[in-house]
Design an enzyme around this catalytic site. Structure first.
Site, PDB file in Angstrom:
ATOM      1  N   HIS A   1       0.848  -1.199   0.000  1.00 50.61           N
ATOM      2  CA  HIS A   1       0.000   0.000   0.000  1.00 50.61           C
ATOM      3  C   HIS A   1       0.887   1.254   0.000  1.00 50.61           C
ATOM      4  O   HIS A   1       0.670   2.180  -0.786  1.00 50.61           O
ATOM      5  CB  HIS A   1      -0.920  -0.042   1.229  1.00 50.61           C
ATOM      6  CG  HIS A   1      -1.622   1.255   1.499  1.00 50.61           C
ATOM      7  ND1 HIS A   1      -2.933   1.477   1.129  1.00 50.61           N
ATOM      8  CD2 HIS A   1      -1.200   2.398   2.100  1.00 50.61           C
ATOM      9  CE1 HIS A   1      -3.275   2.705   1.488  1.00 50.61           C
ATOM     10  NE2 HIS A   1      -2.243   3.282   2.088  1.00 50.61           N
ATOM     11  N   GLU A   2       1.908   1.259   0.852  1.00 54.55           N
ATOM     12  CA  GLU A   2       2.805   2.426   0.936  1.00 54.55           C
ATOM     13  C   GLU A   2       3.566   2.619  -0.385  1.00 54.55           C
ATOM     14  O   GLU A   2       3.726   3.745  -0.848  1.00 54.55           O
ATOM     15  CB  GLU A   2       3.816   2.269   2.089  1.00 54.55           C
ATOM     16  CG  GLU A   2       3.198   2.177   3.480  1.00 54.55           C
ATOM     17  CD  GLU A   2       2.340   3.379   3.848  1.00 54.55           C
ATOM     18  OE1 GLU A   2       2.616   4.480   3.342  1.00 54.55           O
ATOM     19  OE2 GLU A   2       1.382   3.211   4.616  1.00 54.55           O
TER      20      GLU A   2
ATOM     21  N   HIS B   1       1.482   4.316  -2.915  1.00 53.37           N
ATOM     22  CA  HIS B   1       1.468   5.784  -2.823  1.00 53.37           C
ATOM     23  C   HIS B   1       2.592   6.380  -3.677  1.00 53.37           C
ATOM     24  O   HIS B   1       2.415   7.388  -4.339  1.00 53.37           O
ATOM     25  CB  HIS B   1       1.676   6.242  -1.366  1.00 53.37           C
ATOM     26  CG  HIS B   1       0.422   6.209  -0.553  1.00 53.37           C
ATOM     27  ND1 HIS B   1      -0.740   6.801  -0.969  1.00 53.37           N
ATOM     28  CD2 HIS B   1       0.157   5.672   0.661  1.00 53.37           C
ATOM     29  CE1 HIS B   1      -1.674   6.638  -0.036  1.00 53.37           C
ATOM     30  NE2 HIS B   1      -1.158   5.931   0.959  1.00 53.37           N
TER      31      HIS B   1
ATOM     32  N   GLU C   1      -5.740   7.097  -0.988  1.00 54.26           N
ATOM     33  CA  GLU C   1      -5.754   5.875  -0.171  1.00 54.26           C
ATOM     34  C   GLU C   1      -6.390   4.717  -0.940  1.00 54.26           C
ATOM     35  O   GLU C   1      -5.881   3.603  -0.933  1.00 54.26           O
ATOM     36  CB  GLU C   1      -6.508   6.103   1.153  1.00 54.26           C
ATOM     37  CG  GLU C   1      -5.808   7.053   2.103  1.00 54.26           C
ATOM     38  CD  GLU C   1      -4.364   6.659   2.395  1.00 54.26           C
ATOM     39  OE1 GLU C   1      -4.073   5.467   2.499  1.00 54.26           O
ATOM     40  OE2 GLU C   1      -3.531   7.580   2.493  1.00 54.26           O
TER      41      GLU C   1
ATOM     42  N   ASP D   1      -4.565   1.269  -1.987  1.00 53.91           N
ATOM     43  CA  ASP D   1      -5.166  -0.038  -1.684  1.00 53.91           C
ATOM     44  C   ASP D   1      -5.291  -0.864  -2.968  1.00 53.91           C
ATOM     45  O   ASP D   1      -5.011  -2.061  -2.995  1.00 53.91           O
ATOM     46  CB  ASP D   1      -6.575   0.139  -1.090  1.00 53.91           C
ATOM     47  CG  ASP D   1      -6.536   0.563   0.376  1.00 53.91           C
ATOM     48  OD1 ASP D   1      -5.439   0.574   0.956  1.00 53.91           O
ATOM     49  OD2 ASP D   1      -7.613   0.872   0.934  1.00 53.91           O
TER      50      ASP D   1
HETATM   51 ZN   LIG Z   1      -2.013   5.256   2.733  1.00 56.24          ZN
END
Ligand SMILES: [Zn+2]
Length: 414
Positions: free
Chosen positions: A276-277, A280, A354, A358
């Protein structure tokens, strides 16, 4: 319009601004009595739902009992024109305009510390302690305050002196120089924050060799992401809450995991959180966020430049003399009203990011693991399972747990 009328409108706006904020808090709190979504009931035990409700209730009560009186005192200070009295007092004793402004901000900052330290102590040693989160010793707590105060003082002195200097010598163009300086400063901070600031408060150690590191290395290679090290931060010396975050960019980028995560989560869940990071970064969120904040601060400073020398700006707070500090504070308060338009825009952008991060994890076959990690994170941190929609709209930088689970389910076709 007379100065008197403008002053009255200003006070009314301050009252409305604060009232709406507390209305939102209340709305959000009352939402806990509404029946919980089925999904939440199926994910969490009755006991953990009750724990979460108690935690939210304690925080709500604390916020109300301290926030409302403080808000009233602040509005009364402005309404009874205490600030111009302080200004008058300083002008009587100090000649230099620079030192008058510096002392004025100094008094506000000290007053702020005096109020916030006992509140923070209560929150840490009573509320967080009662719910099993606090791991901070009194020594760590006091050292944190000392270190952050010294750091704050150094940064404030540096930034304030430069901006005051621009204001004194650059005339109408002062906003542009300030913008250039603040942009350079925020770029510098996002690059070196982990190396310069974090070590003052926490230890960061590279993740040890082993299964987890190997699977992270494999994943990074698969998605074409260059990462030297994963860092573990000793967050457990203050709190048992868990989290992970991404910082920096270019060769300075790093992913930081709270050490509690290693204990509470499986390797697959940690990998999903890291995915997930990395999402980003891959989706350019770090750069978009940086440019958005540079752009908005540019607009803010441009408006400040337009209004700064307008004599009405200082008089809005009841001061007869136009001054740097009064213009700055009044502008800050006026701009905060715009927050009701800007906050939903920025939290909406953040929630969109976000979802995208995801999706990146889910697209890389880690959807199920990410869901499990999110459920555990929300449960362990006693996050609000059922926030009010309007509260989410204004304040939530992340979608709610249910929204995220539903979206991941759609992607993985469940
Ligand atoms: Zn996040």
């Amino acid at each position: 319009m007379t100065t008197q009328n403008l002053f009255c409108i200003f006070i009314i706006l301050l009252v409305l601004d604060a009232s709406f904020e507390y209305f939102l808090e209340f709305l959000n709190f009352s939402n806990r009595k509404k029946s919980l979504p089925k999904l939440i009931k199926s994910l969490f035990s009755e006991d953990s739902i009750q724990k979460q409700r108690n935690y939210q209730k304690d925080n709500f009560k604390f916020g109300m009992w301290t926030g409302i009186p403080l808000q009233i005192i602040t509005i009364l200070i402005i309404a009874f024109q205490i600030l111009p009295q302080i200004d008058k007092f300083l002008r009587f004793h100090i000649e230099s305009e620079f030192w008058i402004s510096a002392s004025f901000f100094g008094i506000i900052l000290i007053a702020n510390q005096v109020v916030s330290i006992p509140l923070s102590a209560y929150s840490t040693f009573v509320i967080e302690e009662r719910h099993g989160f606090n791991k901070s010793s009194l020594k760590t707590f006091i050292l944190d305050i000392v270190k952050s105060s010294i750091l704050g003082l150094i940064l404030f002195s540096l930034i304030f002196s430069l901006i005051f200097w621009f204001y004194s010598y650059a005339g109408n163009m002062f906003w542009l120089y300030t913008w250039a300086f603040l942009t350079a400063f925020s770029l510098f901070m996002s690059l070196f924050y982990s190396q310069l600031i974090v070590p003052l408060f926490n230890k960061q150690t590279a993740l040890e060799e082993g299964d987890l590191k190997n699977s992270i290395a494999d994943f990074c290679q698969k998605v074409g992401f260059k990462l030297k090290d994963i860092y573990i931060i000793d967050s457990s010396k203050r709190s048992s809450k868990t989290n992970a975050y991404f910082t920096g960019f270019g060769s300075k980028k790093r992913i930081v995991l709270y050490d509690n995560m290693l204990e509470k989560h499986t390797n697959d869940e940690i990998l999903a959180v890291l995915a997930h990071e990395i999402g980003h970064y891959k989706k350019h969120h770090i750069i978009i966020d940086l440019f958005t904040s540079i752009f908005t601060s540019g607009i803010q400073l441009f408006l400040l430049g337009l209004l700064m020398n307008h004599p009405q700006l200082s008089r809005l707070l009841g001061n007869e003399v136009s001054s740097f500090h009064f213009s700055l504070i009044t502008f800050g308060l006026l701009f905060s009203f715009l927050g009701w338009i800007l906050a939903p825009l920025s939290s909406n952008l953040s929630r969109k990011h976000e979802y995208e991060a995801d999706k990146f994890a889910a697209d890389n076959s880690l959807g199920k693991e990410l869901k499990e990690a999110l459920i555990k994170l929300n449960g362990d941190n006693l996050s609000n399972f059922n926030p009010h929609k309007l509260y989410v709209f204004f304040h939530y930088s992340h979608p709610t747990l249910i929204q995220r689970i539903n979206r991941i389910d759609q992607i993985i076709g469940k």
